[in-house]
Design a protein around this motif. Structure first.
Motif, PDB file in Angstrom:
ATOM      1  N   GLY A 224     -15.700  60.296  43.824  1.00 55.81           N
ATOM      2  CA  GLY A 224     -15.971  59.226  44.935  1.00 55.81           C
ATOM      3  C   GLY A 224     -15.729  57.807  44.218  1.00 55.81           C
ATOM      4  O   GLY A 224     -15.580  57.795  43.026  1.00 55.81           O
ATOM      5  N   PHE A 225     -16.027  56.799  44.829  1.00 57.32           N
ATOM      6  CA  PHE A 225     -15.785  55.467  44.398  1.00 57.32           C
ATOM      7  C   PHE A 225     -17.130  55.104  43.471  1.00 57.32           C
ATOM      8  O   PHE A 225     -17.087  54.226  42.634  1.00 57.32           O
ATOM      9  N   ASP A 226     -18.186  56.093  43.501  1.00 55.90           N
ATOM     10  CA  ASP A 226     -19.385  55.771  42.349  1.00 55.90           C
ATOM     11  C   ASP A 226     -18.844  56.531  41.208  1.00 55.90           C
ATOM     12  O   ASP A 226     -19.600  56.787  39.994  1.00 55.90           O
ATOM     13  N   LEU A 227     -17.662  57.184  40.990  1.00 57.88           N
ATOM     14  CA  LEU A 227     -16.926  57.915  39.935  1.00 57.88           C
ATOM     15  C   LEU A 227     -17.773  59.183  39.632  1.00 57.88           C
ATOM     16  O   LEU A 227     -17.626  59.627  38.526  1.00 57.88           O
ATOM     17  N   ARG A 228     -18.401  59.798  40.587  1.00 54.60           N
ATOM     18  CA  ARG A 228     -19.016  61.026  40.324  1.00 54.60           C
ATOM     19  C   ARG A 228     -18.108  62.116  41.070  1.00 54.60           C
ATOM     20  O   ARG A 228     -17.765  61.739  42.360  1.00 54.60           O
ATOM     21  N   ALA A 229     -18.174  63.162  40.410  1.00 49.30           N
ATOM     22  CA  ALA A 229     -17.103  64.026  41.248  1.00 49.30           C
ATOM     23  C   ALA A 229     -17.941  65.314  41.769  1.00 49.30           C
ATOM     24  O   ALA A 229     -19.170  65.450  41.287  1.00 49.30           O
ATOM     25  N   ARG A 230     -17.593  65.543  42.893  1.00 50.21           N
ATOM     26  CA  ARG A 230     -18.304  66.425  43.625  1.00 50.21           C
ATOM     27  C   ARG A 230     -17.558  67.373  44.313  1.00 50.21           C
ATOM     28  O   ARG A 230     -16.417  67.280  44.670  1.00 50.21           O
TER      29      ARG A 230
END
Length: 120
Positions: A101-107
């Protein structure tokens, strides 16, 4: 929000072919690995095929030589071409994607599932 929308599947006779597609959409920065899993009644969900963003692939032994995974990184879409289908391929097929995501966290995200039924 991120969504994975699947299409394809259905009923086919043994030896036939089917195609599945899955498109990722929404607020996403990058789609990483994309793949397909399946779950037959009374069985655990299992990996069918996986493709990295760099196009490396991994297939379940049971589908090697019969299924082909591909993807379009521009369209954020993964495909599964299934041929020489067997009754034991009958299952609900789920799309899976690892998305940053744009928070640079992968989910990890899952599609809604699509039924594939192979008759004798």
């Amino acid at each position: 929000q991120v969504q994975l929308v699947e299409s394809g599947g259905g009923l086919v006779q043994a030896g036939g072919s089917l195609s599945l597609s899955c498109a990722a959409s929404g607020s996403l920065f990058r789609v990483n690995d994309m793949g397909w899993y399946r779950q037959a009644p009374g069985k655990q969900r299992e990996l069918v095929a996986l493709m990295t963003r760099g196009s490396r692939t991994n297939y379940a032994d049971s589908v090697k030589g019969r299924f082909t995974i591909s993807r379009d990184n521009v369209k954020n879409t993964v495909y599964l071409e299934m041929s020489n289908l067997k009754p034991e391929d009958t299952a609900v097929y789920y799309c899976n994607a690892d998305i940053t995501g744009f928070d640079l966290r992968a989910r990890a995200y899952w599609g809604q599932g699509t039924q594939v039924t192979v008759s004798l």
